[in-house]
Design an enzyme around this catalytic site. Structure first.
Site, PDB file in Angstrom:
ATOM      1  N   GLN A  65       7.322   0.217   5.432  1.00  0.00           N
ATOM      2  CA  GLN A  65       7.639   1.617   5.177  1.00  0.00           C
ATOM      3  C   GLN A  65       6.480   2.546   5.578  1.00  0.00           C
ATOM      4  O   GLN A  65       5.341   2.092   5.749  1.00  0.00           O
ATOM      5  CB  GLN A  65       7.917   1.820   3.688  1.00  0.00           C
ATOM      6  CG  GLN A  65       9.167   1.150   3.169  1.00  0.00           C
ATOM      7  CD  GLN A  65       9.369   1.450   1.699  1.00  0.00           C
ATOM      8  OE1 GLN A  65       9.346   0.556   0.877  1.00  0.00           O
ATOM      9  NE2 GLN A  65       9.549   2.714   1.352  1.00  0.00           N
ATOM     10  N   HIS A  66       6.830   3.827   5.689  1.00  0.00           N
ATOM     11  CA  HIS A  66       5.869   4.958   5.714  1.00  0.00           C
ATOM     12  C   HIS A  66       5.074   5.183   7.001  1.00  0.00           C
ATOM     13  O   HIS A  66       4.534   6.274   7.186  1.00  0.00           O
ATOM     14  CB  HIS A  66       4.814   4.846   4.599  1.00  0.00           C
ATOM     15  CG  HIS A  66       5.339   4.616   3.232  1.00  0.00           C
ATOM     16  ND1 HIS A  66       6.130   5.520   2.565  1.00  0.00           N
ATOM     17  CD2 HIS A  66       5.181   3.560   2.381  1.00  0.00           C
ATOM     18  CE1 HIS A  66       6.427   5.039   1.356  1.00  0.00           C
ATOM     19  NE2 HIS A  66       5.876   3.846   1.234  1.00  0.00           N
ATOM     20  N   ASP A 104      11.339  -2.255   4.461  1.00  0.00           N
ATOM     21  CA  ASP A 104      11.335  -3.687   4.128  1.00  0.00           C
ATOM     22  C   ASP A 104      11.701  -3.962   2.669  1.00  0.00           C
ATOM     23  O   ASP A 104      12.396  -4.938   2.368  1.00  0.00           O
ATOM     24  CB  ASP A 104      10.016  -4.371   4.520  1.00  0.00           C
ATOM     25  CG  ASP A 104       8.765  -3.717   3.973  1.00  0.00           C
ATOM     26  OD1 ASP A 104       8.857  -2.732   3.223  1.00  0.00           O
ATOM     27  OD2 ASP A 104       7.672  -4.216   4.307  1.00  0.00           O
TER      28      ASP A 104
HETATM   29  O1  LIG Z   1       4.354   0.956   1.348  1.00  0.00           O
HETATM   30  C1  LIG Z   1       5.086   0.095   0.898  1.00  0.00           C
HETATM   31  C2  LIG Z   1       6.118   0.425  -0.094  1.00  0.00           C
HETATM   32  O2  LIG Z   1       6.148   1.767  -0.461  1.00  0.00           O
HETATM   33  C3  LIG Z   1       4.896  -1.317   1.365  1.00  0.00           C
HETATM   34  O3  LIG Z   1       5.670  -2.211   0.603  1.00  0.00           O
HETATM   35  C4  LIG Z   1       5.205  -1.422   2.843  1.00  0.00           C
HETATM   36  O4  LIG Z   1       6.601  -1.282   3.032  1.00  0.00           O
HETATM   37  C5  LIG Z   1       4.638  -2.680   3.477  1.00  0.00           C
HETATM   38  O5  LIG Z   1       5.278  -3.824   3.053  1.00  0.00           O
HETATM   39  P1  LIG Z   1       4.832  -5.335   3.352  1.00  0.00           P
HETATM   40  O6  LIG Z   1       4.362  -5.424   4.727  1.00  0.00           O
HETATM   41  O7  LIG Z   1       3.839  -5.713   2.333  1.00  0.00           O
HETATM   42  O8  LIG Z   1       6.115  -6.109   3.158  1.00  0.00           O
END
Ligand SMILES: O=C(CO)[C@@H](O)[C@H](O)COP(=O)(O)O
Ligand SMILES: Nc1ncnc2c1ncn2[C@@H]1O[C@H](COP(=O)(O)OP(=O)(O)O)[C@@H](O)[C@H]1O
Length: 495
Positions: A71-72, A261
């Site tokens: 995300q983000h 994700d």
């Molecule tokens: O920033 C967040 C949720 O807000 C993280 O959960 C990212 O989405 C990255 O996820 P992973 O790579 O750890 O699965």
């Protein structure tokens, strides 16, 4: 047999699963590593995706695909569809000061929670855009469109359809106005409201000074390769140099909307209201499926949307599986041995307490913090005590997240790379004070994306969830008491 593919383009790697659309049975899979670092050129994700697809035996026989992503991340594109600068990822904390300024400018955390369901910290896309406008104004001026990692990959994929696979690596980018996203991922930008389902371009303008083209927000069941109706496009932008091959090719692979994700993991693990999912990946996340939007003015709980039309209140820490990677390095062992060592030490590690802020921290919002080890004595100065303290400290951060979520869960489901560790599964109930369920180790993010793809083909699809192992142990409240006492005693990063 009809096949679907699900992609998890997460922080450390890209994973592709290919499943039977009707039953969900795993047919084949592949994975490829992403580069290290908190800023990455998106072409690395595309290259890793192509390697993972190859390892998974290709997509020739796949009817539909969906991409879930970290995300983000801020992906900025110029008018020709080229990437303006490396994407800043969710775990890049350089925009912490921008986040604080944005919160103050709108009148405080409650105003943000009300506006977009979340109080922005450095992870959120909007803070990265403010950082760009202030620190790299030349780059900011070149930004014609802004999107998220899964949006960008979905768009690249749509642009490659119809070309032979060998030509995908160099497929030209489609027009910018073909960019799409979904409500789950866009809810992590800071300029889209889960409660109203609309962009807050006023907030984006205030943060960035301009409103670039934004991806069309697709509903849960939609084809991302279908061009937008003209009135659905956010703003007109010149898209010179790109051509479209979209629409109507008989037999071409279809592309589901994809999502963030965590939203995909919720789908993949079959989370239902009453469940809390704890994911131990690069990030640690604690989230629940909810029928109503949330707005936490304390900023601990992000009020995201999910990939089905519901909501996904979520707490995220920056320090999860990599805390174990670090502890393994410190003790000079591999991850399996680290787990064995941790289980040799007593619960509570004899008072050794590790505060795991190795990458700074997001919840609590301590972007410049470092980790710390407290309670060293001659007796606790062993690899086993350190291994146990690392796992307990990481889990304490997640237990705080569980408290912040403010729910009494019917089930706590443990997933993510770190949940492959038997030690984590056995120690978690002592820290959380409740049993945990560990579904079989798997790629639940990619599975959730594959489910979205199956859903696109058949709205009635229903994959049965797998049996989860139950881990029970007596709570050891002293672990969290000592952690709470240790938590404030940390040093900032050296300048
Ligand atoms: O920033 C967040 C949720 O807000 C993280 O959960 C990212 O989405 C990255 O996820 P992973 O790579 O750890 O699965
Ligand atoms: N058996 C294991 N024990 C502990 N950690 C593990 C184990 N297997 C994988 N991991 C950790 O899981 C992490 C990757 O998890 P994953 O959920 O794939 O991350 P992401 O989706 O954020 O890229 C790595 O840091 C890796 O060290």
């Amino acid at each position: 047999m009809t096949l679907v593919a699900g992609v998890d383009s997460s922080t450390q790697s890209c994973k592709v699963v290919i499943r039977d659309a009707a039953t969900g049975r795993l047919v084949r899979q592949g994975r490829a590593a992403h580069p290290e670092g908190t800023e990455v050129h998106p072409e690395h994700w595309w290259a890793a995706f192509l390697r993972a697809v190859k390892e998974a035996g290709g997509l020739d026989d796949v009817a539909a695909i969906s991409v879930a992503g970290q995300q983000h991340g801020m992906v900025c594109l110029d008018e020709t569809g080229q990437v303006v600068r490396d994407a800043l990822l969710w775990n890049d904390t350089r925009s912490a000061a921008a986040a604080a300024a944005l919160v103050a400018e709108l009148g405080g955390p409650a105003a943000w929670a009300e506006a977009v369901g979340s109080v922005p910290v450095a992870s959120f896309t909007i803070t990265k855009l403010r950082w760009l406008a202030e620190l790299e104004p030349d780059n900011a001026r070149r930004v014609a469109a802004v999107c998220l990692p899964h949006d960008w990959l979905t768009w690249r994929l749509a642009g490659a359809l119809g070309l032979p696979f060998e030509a995908w690596a160099d497929a030209p980018p489609p027009p910018l106005d073909h960019l799409t996203t979904d409500r789950g991922d866009v809810s992590g930008t800071g300029y889209w409201s889960p409660a109203t389902g609309a962009y807050r371009t006023d907030l984006l303008k205030a943060a960035f000074g301009a409103v670039p083209l934004l991806p069309r927000v697709l509903g849960p069941i939609a084809d991302a390769a279908t061009p937008a109706a003209p009135d659905a496009l956010a703003r007109g932008v010149t898209t010179a140099g790109a051509s479209s091959r979209r629409g109507g090719d008989a037999g071409r692979m279809r592309i589901a909307p994809g999502t963030g994700d965590n939203m995909a993991a919720a789908l993949g693990v079959g989370a239902r209201p009453g469940d809390v999912v704890v994911s131990i990946g690069t990030s640690g996340t604690v989230f629940a499926v909810s029928d109503a939007p949330s707005a936490d003015p304390s900023g601990q709980v992000a009020g995201f949307a999910d990939a089905t039309g519901r909501f996904l209140p979520l707490v995220c820490t920056l320090n999860a599986a990599r805390v174990m990677d670090a502890a393994a390095r410190l003790t000079g062992v591999d991850l399996d041995r680290l787990g064995e060592l941790a289980l040799q030490a007593p619960a509570g590690a004899g008072g050794l307490t590790l505060v795991p802020y190795l990458e700074g921290e997001r919840t609590p919002n301590q972007p410049t913090a470092t980790g710390a080890v407290h309670g060293l004595t001659l007796a606790t100065s062993t690899p086993a005590h350190l291994a146990r303290a690392a796992i307990e400290g990481m889990l304490c951060g997640l237990a705080d997240g569980l408290d912040a979520l403010g729910r009494t869960p019917e089930r706590v489901l443990l997933i993510g790379g770190g949940a492959r560790s038997e030690a984590v599964r056995r120690i978690a109930p002592t820290v959380f004070g409740r049993p945990v369920l560990a579904p079989p180790p798997g790629e639940y993010v990619a599975d959730g994306a594959a489910y979205q793809a199956a859903w696109l083909l058949d709205a009635e699809v229903d994959w049965s969830s797998q049996e989860a192992a139950v881990y029970e142990a007596d709570a050891v409240p002293d672990i969290r008491h000592r952690y709470a006492a240790a938590r404030p005693h940390i040093l900032d990063r050296p300048h």
